[in-house]
Design an enzyme around this catalytic site. Structure first.
Site, short mmCIF file in Angstrom:
data_model
loop_
_atom_site.label_atom_id
_atom_site.label_comp_id
_atom_site.label_asym_id
_atom_site.label_seq_id
_atom_site.Cartn_x
_atom_site.Cartn_y
_atom_site.Cartn_z
N ASP A 19 -16.00 6.83 46.29
CA ASP A 19 -14.59 6.49 46.60
C ASP A 19 -14.39 5.39 47.64
O ASP A 19 -13.55 5.54 48.54
CB ASP A 19 -13.83 7.76 47.01
N ASP A 61 -11.47 7.90 42.89
CA ASP A 61 -10.30 8.74 42.72
C ASP A 61 -9.36 7.95 41.82
O ASP A 61 -9.11 6.77 42.10
CB ASP A 61 -9.66 8.94 44.11
N HIS A 63 -5.97 8.71 40.22
CA HIS A 63 -4.88 9.67 40.00
C HIS A 63 -3.72 9.08 39.22
O HIS A 63 -3.36 7.92 39.42
CB HIS A 63 -4.33 10.14 41.35
N LYS A 105 -12.43 10.06 38.47
CA LYS A 105 -12.23 11.52 38.56
C LYS A 105 -10.79 11.83 38.97
O LYS A 105 -10.09 10.95 39.49
CB LYS A 105 -13.21 12.14 39.56
N CYS A 144 -14.70 14.31 49.58
CA CYS A 144 -15.38 13.97 48.33
C CYS A 144 -16.88 13.80 48.48
O CYS A 144 -17.63 14.09 47.54
CB CYS A 144 -14.72 12.75 47.71
C1 VGL Z 1 -10.49 12.25 48.98
C2 VGL Z 1 -8.65 13.29 49.89
C3 VGL Z 1 -7.99 13.21 48.68
C4 VGL Z 1 -11.87 11.69 49.18
C5 VGL Z 1 -9.84 12.17 47.77
O1 VGL Z 1 -12.25 10.75 48.44
O2 VGL Z 1 -12.59 12.18 50.08
N1 VGL Z 1 -9.89 12.82 50.03
N2 VGL Z 1 -8.59 12.65 47.64
ZN ZN Z 2 -7.46 12.10 45.85
#
Ligand code: VGL
Ligand code: ZN
Length: 194
Positions: A19, A61, A63, A105, A144
């Site tokens: 991420d 991420d 979304h 994801k 994550c």
């Molecule tokens: C993450 C919070 C919400 C991360 C992803 O990549 O650690 N943290 N979504």
């Molecule tokens: Zn997230």
């Protein structure tokens, strides 16, 4: 025959970069302190892997705009990493080598996924390539990165946690350090460049 050139099955390794997206870097909607400072170190790991043509995995991420983890939809986070937006793009300074895959994801509204293995093809992708060891870095240590490492260990991978190439959200002070201790207690090996 496997297409792997070197060593016995299961000994090949991959680098998993978790991420490294604009929204998790300073200035982003869920910016992690120091999230940009680890980029030059991550690039060194990427160069090391790509020099041997070893696989580099980028998780992201990804979304929908109405994702359940967002505050306006009952979650705990500000809106972040909405697919196809600037915030979801990888930080521009991250080096993308030839031999890489991108794993998206948490791309449906009703389910969150912190781990790169959660509801993705990552495990089967790695197993097809006889990859038995993963080196993990990126953002964020306490979310994550931890989930990805915990799943990798459960799925039977040897895991190196790259402690010079991770950064924590630290909703509560010390969350990152606690997360590292947990990953180590579960079998991850701490590693850093000299
Ligand atoms: C993450 C919070 C919400 C991360 C992803 O990549 O650690 N943290 N979504
Ligand atoms: Zn997230």
């Amino acid at each position: 025959m496997s297409s792997s050139c070197c060593g016995a099955a299961g000994t090949t390794k991959a680098l998993i970069i978790v991420d490294m997206q604009n929204d998790f870097c300073p200035g982003g909607s869920l910016g992690v302190n120091g999230g940009d400072k680890i980029i030059s170190v991550i690039n060194k790991y990427i160069e090391q892997f790509s020099a041997k043509n070893e696989l580099v995995v980028f998780t992201r991420d990804w979304h929908p705009a109405n994702h359940c983890s967002f505050k306006e939809y009952g979650g705990i986070w500000p809106s972040h990493c909405v697919a196809e937006t600037k915030g979801a793009e990888f930080h521009k300074d991250i080096f993308v080598p030839e031999n890489h895959v991108i794993v998206s994801k948490a791309d449906t509204s009703s389910k969150d996924a912190y781990s790169g293995f959660d509801t993705t093809s990552l495990d089967s992708d790695l197993k097809k390539l006889s990859i038995g060891e993963v080196w993990v870095c990126g953002l964020a240590t306490d979310y994550c990165v931890t989930s990805t490492v915990v799943d990798a260990l459960e799925l039977g991978y040897k895991v190196k946690l790259l402690v010079d190439a991770i950064a924590a959200v630290d909703v509560s002070a010390g969350d990152g350090e606690k997360a590292i201790a947990r990953m180590v207690s579960l079998g991850a090996e701490v590693y850093k460049l000299k």
